[in-house]
Every structure is written in C-alpha cells, then in structure tokens.
Design an enzyme around this catalytic site. Structure first.
Site, short mmCIF file in Angstrom:
data_model
loop_
_atom_site.label_atom_id
_atom_site.label_comp_id
_atom_site.label_asym_id
_atom_site.label_seq_id
_atom_site.Cartn_x
_atom_site.Cartn_y
_atom_site.Cartn_z
N SER A 146 0.74 -1.15 0.22
CA SER A 146 -0.24 0.15 -0.08
C SER A 146 0.86 1.18 0.08
CB SER A 146 -0.92 0.13 1.38
OG SER A 146 -1.56 1.21 1.58
N TYR A 159 -2.96 -0.61 10.29
CA TYR A 159 -2.94 -0.80 8.70
C TYR A 159 -1.48 -0.67 8.32
CZ TYR A 159 -3.97 -1.23 3.95
OH TYR A 159 -3.86 -1.84 2.40
N LYS A 163 1.73 -2.90 6.60
CA LYS A 163 2.40 -2.65 5.30
C LYS A 163 3.82 -2.29 5.06
CE LYS A 163 -1.52 -3.94 3.27
NZ LYS A 163 -1.38 -5.25 2.56
#
Length: 254
Positions: A146, A159, A163
């Site tokens: 991402s 999150y 990543k």
C-alpha cells in the site's frame, strides 16, 4: 546493427497463485495474469465467490481454477501449496483493515490485522518460495502492499504498520532468494475502488480529501494495478527485485 528487443510480458506456461482473488485487486490481478497466458489458481476463503470468478475467467477462454484457502491458517496454507506443483508467480492480495484512532486500537483488532497482513503474507510467500527452491525454478513473488507502507494516515496506524512490515520482509527475502533467481517485490496502490473501500468512498468529504492528495486527481481503479502485476510477473522486470512499485497517482511524491 542488431537492435535490442523488449523482453516479453507473456506468461505462457507459468503457474500463478493469487491469494485474495475472489474480488477487488486480487481478482483484477488474476485476470491480468490469465490474459498474459498464465494458468491461474485463484485462492480465497469463499468457495461461492471463487467459483463465480473462475467461471467468468474461463468464459473468456483463459485458464483458471479455484483453491479454497484461508491464508491466516498457516498449517493449511503450507500443506495446500506443498501439494501443488511449483508456482512461478505469486500475488498475495489477501488482507484486511480495521481503521480507527490509534488511541482506541483494540488488541484483538491489532492481532487480526497483523495475523493476515503480515503473518499470513510472510508464510505464504515462504511456502511458494520453498517449492521453487526445491524444484530449482525461478519465480516472481509479489505482495500487494500500500502507499501507506511509505507514509502515515489518520486512523490507519495498525494498517500502515502491517504494510511497513511487508516492505521489510519483502526486501530481506529478495536478498536471500536472489541467488536462486526468485524475485520478490511489492505493489503499493493508492485508494482503489473495490467492494472493500465502498464505505470510505460513501463520504463525500473523504473522497474530496483523497482526490486532493492524489496528484492525478482521481481515485484508483482495479485496472490501474493490472498492468503493474503483469510487468512484475513477467521477464520484462527480470532485473527488478526487492523494490516497491508505487501505483499511487503521485500521493507519496511530496
């Protein structure tokens, strides 16, 4: 004069495993690889969605099959990959997000997101690499990361952390497996319109903020990822490993 020739983007004769392939980015990647000539094994937890996706791909005259798989179940994943012939291409698109303020992060949400996005991705990549190494074959292993692996974001501490971790193990694996001609890279999308992002895009003020950050002035589409995954899977990227391919419309250019 003998002119150089562009390496092929074709994937004929190669087997590809795409995790998280029943919808969204994963499905787009599966279609792209199949269009390039690969036999694609679509993996996800939902047999109904998988069967629908595989049937749609086959109707286009392309080669695909389904594999019901929960990447978070490490033992089952290891066994499933070991039971298959080696995959020359892996696309790991399985992942989840539980967004919210960092101060309110629940440990169970933290564990769930890390369990799939990092732990599951790590051991799936390892399982496919082990099959290639045992067979003495080259390969291209691609983790869907991402733009949040390179920046931070409001309500995205967990999150983003997962990543960033994916980027770290991708680089280390690329170093270790380079001598075996196994390449390991990531693709880093910006906000992409998928069923999973529908809630985010339901808020006009959030869409405005996102499009202002994306220098190209629009939200991403699944199709924006399809060319990138074909490139990294093919011989056209034969000298590319341990790197992140940004598909973020310029978000991280600041």
């Amino acid at each position: 004069m003998k002119l150089p020739r562009t390496p092929s983007f074709r994937l004929d004769g190669r087997r590809a495993l795409v995790a998280g392939a029943s919808s969204g980015i994963g499905l787009g990647c599966a279609v792209a690889l199949a269009e390039a000539g690969a036999h694609v094994v679509l993996a996800a937890r939902s047999p109904e969605k998988l069967d629908e996706a595989v049937e749609a791909i086959r109707r286009e005259g392309l080669s695909a099959e389904a594999l019901v798989l929960d990447v978070a179940d490490l033992e089952a994943t290891e066994a499933a990959v070991a039971a298959e012939r080696p995959f020359q291409v892996l696309v790991n698109s399985a992942g989840i997000a539980r967004h919210g303020p960092a101060a309110d992060t629940a440990p169970e949400d933290f564990d769930a997101v890390f369990g799939l996005n990092v732990r599951g991705a790590y051991f799936l990549t390892r399982a496919v690499a082990k099959g290639l190494i045992a067979a003495g074959q080259p390969g291209s292993l691609i983790n869907i990361s991402s733009q949040m692996a390179h920046v931070g974001g409001i309500d995205r501490a967990v999150y983003s952390a997962t990543k960033h971790a994916v980027e770290g193990f991708t680089k280390s694996m690329a170093i270790e497996w380079g001598p075996a001609a196994i390449r390991v890279n990531t693709i880093c999308p910006t906000f992409i319109r998928t069923p999973l992002t529908k809630q985010t895009f339901s808020k006009p003020e959030r869409v405005q903020w996102i499009t202002e950050k994306i220098k190209l002035g629009r939200l991403g589409r699944v199709e924006d990822i399809m060319g990138a995954v074909t490139y990294l899977a093919s011989d056209a990227s034969a000298m590319v490993t341990g790197t992140a391919l940004m598909v973020d419309g310029g978000w991280t250019a600041d």
